[in-house]
Scaffold this motif. Structure first.
Motif, short mmCIF file in Angstrom:
data_model
loop_
_atom_site.label_atom_id
_atom_site.label_comp_id
_atom_site.label_asym_id
_atom_site.label_seq_id
_atom_site.Cartn_x
_atom_site.Cartn_y
_atom_site.Cartn_z
N ASP A 172 -21.83 5.65 -18.95
CA ASP A 172 -22.01 5.26 -17.38
C ASP A 172 -23.38 5.17 -17.14
OD1 ASP A 172 -19.99 4.30 -16.09
OD2 ASP A 172 -19.36 6.25 -15.61
N ALA A 173 -24.26 5.81 -18.04
CA ALA A 173 -25.83 6.24 -17.74
C ALA A 173 -26.54 4.97 -17.72
CB ALA A 173 -26.23 7.45 -18.97
N GLY A 174 -27.64 5.06 -17.04
CA GLY A 174 -28.66 3.96 -17.12
C GLY A 174 -28.08 2.89 -16.25
N ASN A 175 -27.06 3.07 -15.48
CA ASN A 175 -26.60 1.61 -14.72
C ASN A 175 -27.01 1.77 -13.36
OD1 ASN A 175 -24.99 0.62 -16.78
ND2 ASN A 175 -23.26 1.80 -16.66
N TYR A 176 -28.57 1.77 -13.01
CA TYR A 176 -28.97 2.02 -11.95
C TYR A 176 -28.89 0.80 -10.85
CZ TYR A 176 -30.81 6.05 -14.20
OH TYR A 176 -30.88 7.17 -14.88
N LEU A 177 -28.39 0.76 -9.89
CA LEU A 177 -28.42 -0.33 -9.01
C LEU A 177 -29.68 -0.76 -8.44
CD1 LEU A 177 -25.30 0.79 -9.18
CD2 LEU A 177 -24.96 -0.07 -7.02
N LYS A 178 -29.83 -1.98 -8.18
CA LYS A 178 -31.20 -2.24 -7.21
C LYS A 178 -31.18 -1.85 -5.95
CE LYS A 178 -31.02 -5.28 -10.81
NZ LYS A 178 -31.59 -4.71 -12.06
N ASN A 179 -32.35 -1.45 -5.51
CA ASN A 179 -32.40 -0.77 -4.11
C ASN A 179 -33.72 -1.65 -3.61
OD1 ASN A 179 -32.47 1.84 -6.25
ND2 ASN A 179 -30.93 1.92 -4.71
N LEU A 180 -33.57 -1.66 -2.14
CA LEU A 180 -34.56 -2.57 -1.51
C LEU A 180 -35.39 -1.57 -0.60
CD1 LEU A 180 -35.32 -5.63 -0.76
CD2 LEU A 180 -33.71 -5.31 1.41
N ALA A 181 -36.61 -1.46 -1.14
CA ALA A 181 -37.79 -0.40 -0.69
C ALA A 181 -38.36 -1.08 0.37
CB ALA A 181 -38.30 0.08 -1.62
N ILE A 182 -38.79 -0.17 1.41
CA ILE A 182 -39.68 -0.82 2.77
C ILE A 182 -41.03 0.24 2.92
CG2 ILE A 182 -38.12 0.04 4.34
CD1 ILE A 182 -38.99 -2.13 6.10
N ARG A 183 -41.94 -0.31 3.11
CA ARG A 183 -43.05 0.91 3.30
C ARG A 183 -42.86 1.11 4.90
NH1 ARG A 183 -48.10 -0.51 0.67
NH2 ARG A 183 -49.00 1.02 2.27
N LEU A 184 -42.82 2.62 4.90
CA LEU A 184 -42.70 3.20 6.17
C LEU A 184 -43.88 3.31 6.97
CD1 LEU A 184 -40.24 6.17 5.32
CD2 LEU A 184 -39.61 4.05 6.12
N ASP A 185 -45.02 3.24 6.27
CA ASP A 185 -46.38 3.49 6.93
C ASP A 185 -46.48 2.14 7.59
OD1 ASP A 185 -46.45 2.10 4.33
OD2 ASP A 185 -48.60 2.60 4.31
N TRP A 186 -46.08 0.87 6.98
CA TRP A 186 -46.38 -0.50 7.58
C TRP A 186 -45.39 -0.57 8.63
CZ3 TRP A 186 -46.88 -5.11 3.59
CH2 TRP A 186 -48.05 -4.84 3.07
N LEU A 187 -44.24 0.04 8.77
CA LEU A 187 -43.42 -0.08 9.97
C LEU A 187 -44.10 0.59 11.16
CD1 LEU A 187 -39.62 0.54 8.57
CD2 LEU A 187 -40.40 -1.37 9.79
N LYS A 188 -44.54 1.82 10.92
CA LYS A 188 -45.18 2.56 11.81
C LYS A 188 -46.41 1.76 12.71
CE LYS A 188 -47.20 7.00 12.77
NZ LYS A 188 -47.65 8.42 12.27
N ASN A 189 -47.12 1.07 11.66
CA ASN A 189 -48.41 0.29 11.95
C ASN A 189 -48.05 -0.88 13.19
OD1 ASN A 189 -49.86 2.09 10.70
ND2 ASN A 189 -50.24 0.77 9.11
N VAL A 190 -46.69 -1.45 12.71
CA VAL A 190 -46.18 -2.54 13.64
C VAL A 190 -45.31 -2.06 14.55
CG1 VAL A 190 -46.75 -4.15 11.80
CG2 VAL A 190 -44.45 -3.33 11.98
N GLY A 191 -44.97 -0.93 14.57
CA GLY A 191 -44.05 -0.33 15.79
C GLY A 191 -42.54 -0.97 15.82
N MET A 192 -42.04 -0.65 14.53
CA MET A 192 -40.67 -1.21 14.37
C MET A 192 -40.09 -0.29 13.45
SD MET A 192 -41.45 -5.30 13.47
CE MET A 192 -39.76 -5.93 13.87
N ASP A 193 -38.63 -0.49 13.54
CA ASP A 193 -37.72 0.53 12.77
C ASP A 193 -37.17 -0.17 11.34
OD1 ASP A 193 -37.80 2.45 14.91
OD2 ASP A 193 -36.37 1.31 16.13
N VAL A 194 -36.45 0.60 10.66
CA VAL A 194 -35.91 0.03 9.56
C VAL A 194 -35.00 -1.02 9.84
CG1 VAL A 194 -34.78 0.49 7.24
CG2 VAL A 194 -36.31 2.27 8.03
N PRO A 195 -34.80 -2.24 9.31
CA PRO A 195 -33.96 -3.21 9.74
C PRO A 195 -32.44 -2.92 9.02
CG PRO A 195 -35.55 -4.13 7.76
CD PRO A 195 -35.81 -2.78 8.44
N THR A 196 -31.54 -3.24 9.86
CA THR A 196 -30.30 -3.23 9.51
C THR A 196 -29.49 -4.21 9.45
OG1 THR A 196 -29.69 -2.79 11.69
CG2 THR A 196 -30.39 -0.84 10.59
N ASP A 197 -29.81 -5.34 9.80
CA ASP A 197 -29.25 -6.90 9.73
C ASP A 197 -30.08 -7.81 9.44
OD1 ASP A 197 -30.46 -7.56 12.34
OD2 ASP A 197 -28.75 -6.68 13.13
#
Length: 445
Positions: free
Chosen positions: A146-171
């Motif tokens: 079962d090892a090494g079966n790492y799912l993909k993750n969708l990363a987002i820059r939190l500092d950029w979100l802060k700079n544009v005044g927005m939250d992590v998108p959910t839809d």
């Protein structure tokens, strides 16, 4: 004269004692059971090393490892089979070869040994042990990792979100809005129009899995199978929402918020866009984004804690496509010619399914090769000369268990940082399932 005779007698006794001890030690060596393993990797460890010696002591067995390069593994296994020198423990990465070995009686049925020597194996797999078509209530021949079966993750820059005044998108709507802001509202504050909201590549479905998952579609270029209303199993491209997903991606492209070179970018070029701070959202395993790449790969200044820089997105509360173990091959089997099958099961149980065995074969000997600094949080340091990867692996660490074990949570995942571990856990909970088939193997039984 009497003293001389006494001294001579003592010397003879001492010589005899030394000789008898030497003979006893040789007899002991001859009586130690031996197991052979065929393994592959990108290293070149000496046949005798500290980790193998320690492993042998703990299990009461001498372990001889035949170690070859990954590219040479199949040829080496075929040569050993042809010469009737089949190792006691080995893996099989071809379903046709596996079935030929099974039909030829070369595989050992170790189901009866598991309650005594493979308790961790039974505890970990449960009923999943029998998902492989060669395993059933009459026999167990194969272990699948079962090892090494790492799912993909969708990363987002939190500092950029802060700079544009927005939250992590959910839809999908809020996702579009964030990508637009990351492209056109100078999220890095350098006064230049040099960023994109999202970068993807056509050579890896990782880029698109979360967008398709938001439409209920398991996007896998190789085997993204679905079952449609009439019961037919077919490609994910026949999902009723497929065109909607394509239209959404087309809008990202037309509006300039998807890197326009996505059709020709290599995976490495995509990675570089993240490392250089040119994109705000990126799809890859967190094991890279916030762990293995962090902080060294990034060319801009990053905080010490990756949780201050990156968050992760789950659109419509969905995750990346689920990854199933490959039940058509074998990560470990035992030869029917093995003289000590109980010890072979004990060895597999120890190094792949116990924390102690995983850590020994991944990190080395505690106090010699590494030391825990905060074991509860996976913090450790390598010791002395073993900070050098070459010397660490020459001592036998990492090379025999490069994925950290056969369990999903293992020596590798336990030393990842907190953010990465949490992200992997959440992604597994929200993973998008697809139809997994083993018919290629089943049809050959």
């Amino acid at each position: 004269m009497k003293k001389v005779m006494v001294l001579l007698f003592c010397m003879l006794m001492m010589h005899g004692l030394i000789y008898s001890n030497a003979v006893a030690e040789e007899v002991k060596k001859e009586q130690t059971p031996v197991l052979t393993m065929l393994l592959s990797g990108g290293n070149n460890p000496p046949q005798e090393n500290e980790v193998l010696t320690e492993l042998g002591k703990r299990l009461g067995v001498k372990i001889n490892v035949i170690y070859v390069a990954d590219a040479d593994y199949t040829a080496k296994l075929n040569t050993l089979i042809a010469s009737k020198s089949i190792p006691d423990i080995f893996g099989v990465n071809s379903n046709s070869t596996l079935m030929d070995l099974y039909k030829g009686g070369y595989l050992y049925n170790f189901s009866g040994l598991l309650p005594t020597y493979g308790q961790n194996i039974l505890k970990y797999y449960g009923d999943d042990l029998y998902k492989h078509v060669l395993n059933n209530n009459k026999g167990v021949y194969v272990l699948v990792s079962d090892a090494g079966n790492y799912l993909k993750n969708l990363a987002i820059r939190l500092d950029w979100l802060k700079n544009v005044g927005m939250d992590v998108p959910t839809d999908l709507d809020s996702f579009y809005d964030v990508l637009y802001a990351f492209t056109y509202k100078d999220p890095d504050g350098n006064g230049k129009n040099d960023t994109y909201g999202f970068a993807g590549t056509m050579v890896d479905d990782a880029s698109w899995q979360h967008i398709f998952a938001a439409f209920g579609i398991p996007c896998r270029f190789t085997n993204g199978l679905i079952r449609i209303d009439d019961g037919t199993v077919t490609t994910f491209m026949k999902h009723p929402n497929f065109l909607k997903a394509i239209q959404y991606i087309r809008k990202l492209y037309k509006d300039g918020i998807l890197d326009p070179d996505f059709a020709t970018l290599t995976r490495m070029q995509c990675n570089e866009r993240l490392w250089q701070g040119r994109v705000g959202v990126y799809a890859f395993q967190a094991t890279g984004t916030t762990n293995n790449w962090y902080p060294g790969r990034y060319t801009f200044k990053v905080p010490s804690d990756p949780a201050e820089l990156f968050g992760f997105i789950h659109l419509n509360n969905t995750g990346a496509v689920k990854i199933y173990p490959n039940y058509t091959i074998a990560d470990a089997v035992i030869s029917s010619k093995c003289e000590h099958p109980e010890l072979a099961v004990k060895l597999l149980n120890y190094i792949y399914f116990t924390e102690e065995g995983q850590e020994l074969t991944y990190l080395g000997i505690e106090g010699v090769h590494f030391q825990w600094t905060d074991k509860a949080n996976g913090k450790y340091k390598r010791l002395g000369v073993y900070t050098d990867d070459t010397l660490h692996r020459a001592a036998g660490a990492f090379v025999y268990n490069p994925k950290g074990g056969f369990t999903k949570i293992n020596a590798e995942t336990r030393i990842m940082n907190d953010l990465t571990q949490q992200t992997l856990a959440v992604e597994n909970e929200l993973a998008t399932p697809y139809v997994a088939l083993n018919t290629a193997l089943a049809s050959r039984i």
